[in-house]
Design a protein around this motif. Sequence first.
Motif, PDB file in Angstrom:
ATOM      1  N   ALA A  63     -24.114  99.881  61.090  1.00  0.00           N
ATOM      2  CA  ALA A  63     -23.662 100.493  59.837  1.00  0.00           C
ATOM      3  C   ALA A  63     -24.579 100.088  58.686  1.00  0.00           C
ATOM      4  O   ALA A  63     -24.943 100.914  57.843  1.00  0.00           O
ATOM      5  N   ALA A  64     -24.958  98.815  58.645  1.00  0.00           N
ATOM      6  CA  ALA A  64     -25.829  98.339  57.566  1.00  0.00           C
ATOM      7  C   ALA A  64     -27.176  99.043  57.628  1.00  0.00           C
ATOM      8  O   ALA A  64     -27.685  99.550  56.624  1.00  0.00           O
ATOM      9  N   ASN A  65     -27.740  99.087  58.823  1.00  0.00           N
ATOM     10  CA  ASN A  65     -29.008  99.795  58.983  1.00  0.00           C
ATOM     11  C   ASN A  65     -28.823 101.278  58.618  1.00  0.00           C
ATOM     12  O   ASN A  65     -29.697 101.897  58.010  1.00  0.00           O
ATOM     13  N   GLY A  66     -27.662 101.808  58.979  1.00  0.00           N
ATOM     14  CA  GLY A  66     -27.384 103.218  58.705  1.00  0.00           C
ATOM     15  C   GLY A  66     -27.349 103.531  57.218  1.00  0.00           C
ATOM     16  O   GLY A  66     -27.802 104.606  56.796  1.00  0.00           O
ATOM     17  N   VAL A  67     -26.832 102.622  56.418  1.00  0.00           N
ATOM     18  CA  VAL A  67     -26.817 102.844  54.966  1.00  0.00           C
ATOM     19  C   VAL A  67     -28.247 102.987  54.448  1.00  0.00           C
ATOM     20  O   VAL A  67     -28.559 103.892  53.660  1.00  0.00           O
ATOM     21  N   LEU A  68     -29.110 102.117  54.928  1.00  0.00           N
ATOM     22  CA  LEU A  68     -30.510 102.181  54.508  1.00  0.00           C
ATOM     23  C   LEU A  68     -31.154 103.486  54.970  1.00  0.00           C
ATOM     24  O   LEU A  68     -31.854 104.159  54.204  1.00  0.00           O
ATOM     25  N   MET A  69     -30.904 103.837  56.222  1.00  0.00           N
ATOM     26  CA  MET A  69     -31.532 105.039  56.780  1.00  0.00           C
ATOM     27  C   MET A  69     -31.016 106.308  56.107  1.00  0.00           C
ATOM     28  O   MET A  69     -31.767 107.282  55.979  1.00  0.00           O
ATOM     29  N   ASP A  70     -29.759 106.288  55.696  1.00  0.00           N
ATOM     30  CA  ASP A  70     -29.239 107.456  54.984  1.00  0.00           C
ATOM     31  C   ASP A  70     -30.057 107.734  53.730  1.00  0.00           C
ATOM     32  O   ASP A  70     -30.375 108.886  53.426  1.00  0.00           O
ATOM     33  N   ALA A  71     -30.378 106.684  53.024  1.00  0.00           N
ATOM     34  CA  ALA A  71     -31.203 106.862  51.827  1.00  0.00           C
ATOM     35  C   ALA A  71     -32.602 107.306  52.212  1.00  0.00           C
ATOM     36  O   ALA A  71     -33.173 108.219  51.602  1.00  0.00           O
ATOM     37  N   TYR A  72     -33.148 106.681  53.244  1.00  0.00           N
ATOM     38  CA  TYR A  72     -34.516 107.026  53.641  1.00  0.00           C
ATOM     39  C   TYR A  72     -34.604 108.472  54.109  1.00  0.00           C
ATOM     40  O   TYR A  72     -35.591 109.160  53.852  1.00  0.00           O
ATOM     41  N   ASN A  73     -33.585 108.923  54.816  1.00  0.00           N
ATOM     42  CA  ASN A  73     -33.625 110.275  55.367  1.00  0.00           C
ATOM     43  C   ASN A  73     -33.340 111.369  54.344  1.00  0.00           C
ATOM     44  O   ASN A  73     -33.467 112.554  54.651  1.00  0.00           O
ATOM     45  N   THR A  74     -32.981 110.964  53.152  1.00  0.00           N
ATOM     46  CA  THR A  74     -32.735 111.949  52.100  1.00  0.00           C
ATOM     47  C   THR A  74     -34.048 112.567  51.635  1.00  0.00           C
ATOM     48  O   THR A  74     -35.039 111.880  51.480  1.00  0.00           O
ATOM     49  N   THR A  93     -33.362  89.053  61.810  1.00  0.00           N
ATOM     50  CA  THR A  93     -32.645  90.322  61.936  1.00  0.00           C
ATOM     51  C   THR A  93     -33.472  91.282  62.779  1.00  0.00           C
ATOM     52  O   THR A  93     -34.690  91.160  62.851  1.00  0.00           O
ATOM     53  N   ASN A  94     -32.788  92.216  63.400  1.00  0.00           N
ATOM     54  CA  ASN A  94     -33.465  93.186  64.263  1.00  0.00           C
ATOM     55  C   ASN A  94     -33.695  94.532  63.599  1.00  0.00           C
ATOM     56  O   ASN A  94     -34.524  95.304  64.058  1.00  0.00           O
ATOM     57  N   TYR A  95     -32.943  94.789  62.526  1.00  0.00           N
ATOM     58  CA  TYR A  95     -33.031  96.111  61.903  1.00  0.00           C
ATOM     59  C   TYR A  95     -33.115  95.986  60.392  1.00  0.00           C
ATOM     60  O   TYR A  95     -32.402  95.155  59.791  1.00  0.00           O
ATOM     61  N   PRO A  96     -33.950  96.789  59.756  1.00  0.00           N
ATOM     62  CA  PRO A  96     -33.981  96.802  58.294  1.00  0.00           C
ATOM     63  C   PRO A  96     -32.586  97.079  57.751  1.00  0.00           C
ATOM     64  O   PRO A  96     -31.892  97.965  58.252  1.00  0.00           O
ATOM     65  N   GLY A  97     -32.187  96.335  56.777  1.00  0.00           N
ATOM     66  CA  GLY A  97     -30.872  96.517  56.178  1.00  0.00           C
ATOM     67  C   GLY A  97     -29.781  95.718  56.859  1.00  0.00           C
ATOM     68  O   GLY A  97     -28.706  95.536  56.285  1.00  0.00           O
ATOM     69  N   GLN A  98     -30.041  95.242  58.073  1.00  0.00           N
ATOM     70  CA  GLN A  98     -29.008  94.504  58.815  1.00  0.00           C
ATOM     71  C   GLN A  98     -28.380  93.407  57.963  1.00  0.00           C
ATOM     72  O   GLN A  98     -27.172  93.183  58.003  1.00  0.00           O
TER      73      GLN A  98
END
Lengths: 389, 389, 389, 389
Positions: B332-343, C145-150
Amino acid sequence: MTDLRARALEALAAQTIELPSWAFGNSGTRFKVFGQPGVARDPFEKLEDAAQVHRYTGVAPRVSLHIPWDLVEDYGKLAAHAADLGVQIGGINSNLFQDDDYRLGSLTHPDQRVRAKAIAHHAQCVEVMRQTGSTALKLWLPDGTNYPGQDDLRARQDRLADSLQQIYALLDPEHRLLIEYKFFEPYFYAMDIPDWGTSLLHCLALGERAQVVLDTGHHAPGTNIEFIVMQLLRAGRLGAFDFNSRNYADDDLIVGSADPFQLFRIMNEIVAADALRPDSGVNFMLDQCHNIEPKIPGQIRSVQNVQEATAKALLVDREALREAQRSGDVLAANGVLMDAYNTDVRPLLAELRESKGLEPDPYAAYARSGYQERIARERVGGQQAGWGA
Amino acid sequence: MTDLRARALEALAAQTIELPSWAFGNSGTRFKVFGQPGVARDPFEKLEDAAQVHRYTGVAPRVSLHIPWDLVEDYGKLAAHAADLGVQIGGINSNLFQDDDYRLGSLTHPDQRVRAKAIAHHAQCVEVMRQTGSTALKLWLPDGTNYPGQDDLRARQDRLADSLQQIYALLDPEHRLLIEYKFFEPYFYAMDIPDWGTSLLHCLALGERAQVVLDTGHHAPGTNIEFIVMQLLRAGRLGAFDFNSRNYADDDLIVGSADPFQLFRIMNEIVAADALRPDSGVNFMLDQCHNIEPKIPGQIRSVQNVQEATAKALLVDREALREAQRSGDVLAANGVLMDAYNTDVRPLLAELRESKGLEPDPYAAYARSGYQERIARERVGGQQAGWGA
Amino acid sequence: MTDLRARALEALAAQTIELPSWAFGNSGTRFKVFGQPGVARDPFEKLEDAAQVHRYTGVAPRVSLHIPWDLVEDYGKLAAHAADLGVQIGGINSNLFQDDDYRLGSLTHPDQRVRAKAIAHHAQCVEVMRQTGSTALKLWLPDGTNYPGQDDLRARQDRLADSLQQIYALLDPEHRLLIEYKFFEPYFYAMDIPDWGTSLLHCLALGERAQVVLDTGHHAPGTNIEFIVMQLLRAGRLGAFDFNSRNYADDDLIVGSADPFQLFRIMNEIVAADALRPDSGVNFMLDQCHNIEPKIPGQIRSVQNVQEATAKALLVDREALREAQRSGDVLAANGVLMDAYNTDVRPLLAELRESKGLEPDPYAAYARSGYQERIARERVGGQQAGWGA
Amino acid sequence: MTDLRARALEALAAQTIELPSWAFGNSGTRFKVFGQPGVARDPFEKLEDAAQVHRYTGVAPRVSLHIPWDLVEDYGKLAAHAADLGVQIGGINSNLFQDDDYRLGSLTHPDQRVRAKAIAHHAQCVEVMRQTGSTALKLWLPDGTNYPGQDDLRARQDRLADSLQQIYALLDPEHRLLIEYKFFEPYFYAMDIPDWGTSLLHCLALGERAQVVLDTGHHAPGTNIEFIVMQLLRAGRLGAFDFNSRNYADDDLIVGSADPFQLFRIMNEIVAADALRPDSGVNFMLDQCHNIEPKIPGQIRSVQNVQEATAKALLVDREALREAQRSGDVLAANGVLMDAYNTDVRPLLAELRESKGLEPDPYAAYARSGYQERIARERVGGQQAGWGA
């Protein structure tokens, strides 16, 4: 051991190393070329300097030329000059990176006109080969792209294959085409021949007289180079080495200076495959830049480093090695190799030189000779040779 | 989200990026510099080109100078020219790599005479700072060695510390000294400031106005650069970025072109530490070479890439991120970052530009402007600027 | 030269190398641990094996323990066992990577409960130090950590600083805290102490008895490790080495096996800074995995490799080196170093051993001793020691 | 653009991604395997978990098995179980790294008995293929050496060639042999198939049904992987991908998590060569370890990442790209690629899913489903699957 030593001496006596003419001109980084007093100003002077290296080491009888850096009007005269100096012309290197037309590629260029020009340059090189008696055309493809999408990677391979076919067709039956690969530089996204696999695929498509050049500085970090040496020997396609050292990029430092153990391991694969023999078809060449050190001593040191690594490889007790390998004794097998590596072979090489009537220490002998002072004094005026000319 | 978007727009409106004057001159590799039609021939023309980048992007109001490449007789006149063009002079970069005396080092050179010369050059740079109103002296130390043993690594550090002390003493109270580090090149065994740790140690010894410059291309393979950004921010010593891209060495490609996600992660650390604010003391500079692409469009694209990465970093939902981190939800944490990146932030940036009265697409707007054709036509004769001059 | 040799012998006679208890247990990769007959089953047997290494090399009188792998009921008994065997307990290593609670970190964990647990583990280690007379607490932080934002990189630093402060407070005045850094593994995006700069920053914040551990396998590709050695010595913060070899990742091979020249260059910086002296505060430790080779011979070979590199470093003619450096003679300076490196020091070390009443070849002497056969025969039943226990 | 979008949707509708059974068991580093509640305990449960990924993404209908990790008594029953779950058995992976006999190699082992055993294991795998209807035998050779000299590099190639020949002979006409390469690990000096060139040479020697597997985590730092993709496609020998992410070693992180732009560039070469088509012969597989994140969500995220990269690659305006390439407009050509990359394709993929009757966000849909809670509750007792069993 006595036996090993004797056989080592014999093999070392037959070893030859080819020098690059451009090592006797100035070189540098993109930031600065530092000139040096006495640097050669034309191909004739470069041959004179190269002959000094041979004079003191006794194992460097050939000099590679680079076209157009070594363009002269009369190659018969240049070859005769070489012969007078006790050396001969080795491989002919083409240049695909210094024409304004090559900004986006040479043999891979989208424009057929530019490709034709790059191919035609090799006809010129083959002509030099005929006039100098050279049998090796060495081709480093500097082509590549800086940005994803800049060009179609596959279309470039197709154009390259076609260009190489045309170049291969230019060769006489006694000529070989040696194709070099390079991980990166002068392009920074994708080189068109970045690895041995790509070089080999093109060689296989061309024919038996196409072989791979392994430049020891052209690999990704951590690459096991002696493995590639073994693999290319196994495939019968190791045409030549470009020896130099790297810590980071293509640093072009003195061979053996960054990692002498690696050079030993490379020569160990050569010796193990009996590819040191002069008729093995592997040309052992130097390809270095002496940016801050003096050029002739730098080449002498380089030749010595290759000799020392070779001597150590020849001293490996192969029977003991095989036996330890067969029995799965990891440390013993490694130990056999390290025993040879840890041997101080300088006395052996001194003996070799003395047996040839040479001074035992070529570096010191050259330093004493006064040659360096003489060229610094005499070579005044004119333009020092370098990559730009 | 609406809120995030509004705050992002506000922050983006305040963002500035500094351009390097040398990006508007020719550059290349050690193998070849390809010239381009219309390239600036002097510092005044470089400023004119830089002003085009600012004109279309609206976020590049400063231009770094490099001494001696940007030496002029009258800096008042140069600064006035900049002001007329709507830009101003940014940091002053010294040059320690192009004097013949620097073959074995500059601030670390064993010879005190050479060190004194290199230090004196900085007095000249400080003078330029005074005349142009610049407050940042940027020092990249190109010193290093090519061979183990060539010089004493520690003695070089001691001499460096002493030289830096003298340079620091030259500064006015409003001046900062920005010290860059680099993994390798132009030397290939040991650089004298190879990493952020070494740079920081020297800064700590000097005083509060000494800070580290992070060039995104100056690290070992695999280095986590955003970690260093975080660490230097935490230590209060991140003075500036030199933005560019690399795949292999110091490739100096357009920032964000090799790994746009890395640029985003870097900007994410900046935003997380609230260091995007104009008063944070971090100078966001470009430092690139446009070897094969046109220079002004290359700079425009680079500015856009930094803006896009910044916009994405500003869109990270930090509350959600903290919550996911707190609960140990890795994906989920990584997903928050990726959501911004994928915008796709290009519409947001178009909106930003339009709110400033700019065209939404600066690259296209410049292309349409006819400027490139005009300089190609008008800048005839003279010598194009480059690293050599 | 005679003089150099005599001084080298003297310095070598005083040199000591610390062994890791875990080198005598099984180890492997994530894919497989290959067991070996005769492997020690408990800390007492590990000490017995370690004592064999000291018996034949004469320079390995200390053994590092790892808690909990070396947990015993009575440390007085273990220390006495060591003394009986002629060795003593060296540094105490904590373990922050094998508790299920540490999945997302230990000293950096977002949850205060987990951090407290990890800190408390160090209180246990300090207790072992008191009972064994050890003065060094070695801490490798496996967190990352393994993932950015983790997780928040900076918050982790802040929590780490706080945890380290608490651990430092646990120490007695004669204790040192040695903090290791590692480029990657077991986490693959960002390690929390990835480089010497981060380790040093934490040491500086803690106080004088906090020092950096340099594991030779924990760096990015191409990193110049001897430069870091020099830099940490210059900062007075080089606490210990973890010696091993790497070609790729943290391969944990026998030290000196991958790049013997690198080991020599490292020892050369040590000797140049006069840090070989027993009272220099630098602890020379091995930290290796013998995955496929026998453990005791592997340690003997490792000790020999360090000795050989040290001997060569001691044979560097420092006066000649300084003179060549002073005169800017690049090749001569490098040549002085290479002369020492190319020397076969095995006779010198044989002489050293014989002067101590030892066999000249410790590897062969151990092989002849029958110890290996005996433990293979006698150590039947029970569970072989390894990382898991 | 509308047209591109429509064609992209069509291609995406036909795309399939194969899941590895082992992603649903526990995995870790050499330091620690962290267990997770609810992890599958046998191949049947692994298939149930894999079926969840397919259920929510709609594009993961196949599951690779690994022998012996997925050994069952009755493969007919396993295949039927798969069919019931809406999935089928994909490739069969052999295991050459977990037998005590393989300490010094398997197919390359000096001892003919060990090689025969390793070959016989593939006969077992082929039997599983026949019983499950699988047509791909995937072979990763973990063989290698840790020390120079440990074994003869070339003899190992010869033995490998012989072993592969015997395995190839075991195949039925509809079977393919997929040969993977890996830069390093579990051996750290020389892997016996370290690069695509070596893998390809063996495939060429074997015959048309031997093809190369490209694992995105198995390359040296800086390697341009999309170039290799292109080269293998050009040679007609790209058999399959093992998708995952790396920053350092073979990190086995979620594909696209470390460098999403790289994954896009890879898929761009696939699309450019029209190799996305189901009948292209390229199997797109995941091969990852979920060490710290939950397994099913980790696979769902991975599948989404591949889909997103594919969608972007399908949106590249190839006509505009070719035109920019043809005209040598470096920035425009790169810009065409970046335009596609910068597009937010999540809406497009949501549309795709909805057209298939799936929820638009598979990650969220799975989270809401309660499956994770159910398996955590129900899978109590027994032993969780992992690499060890």
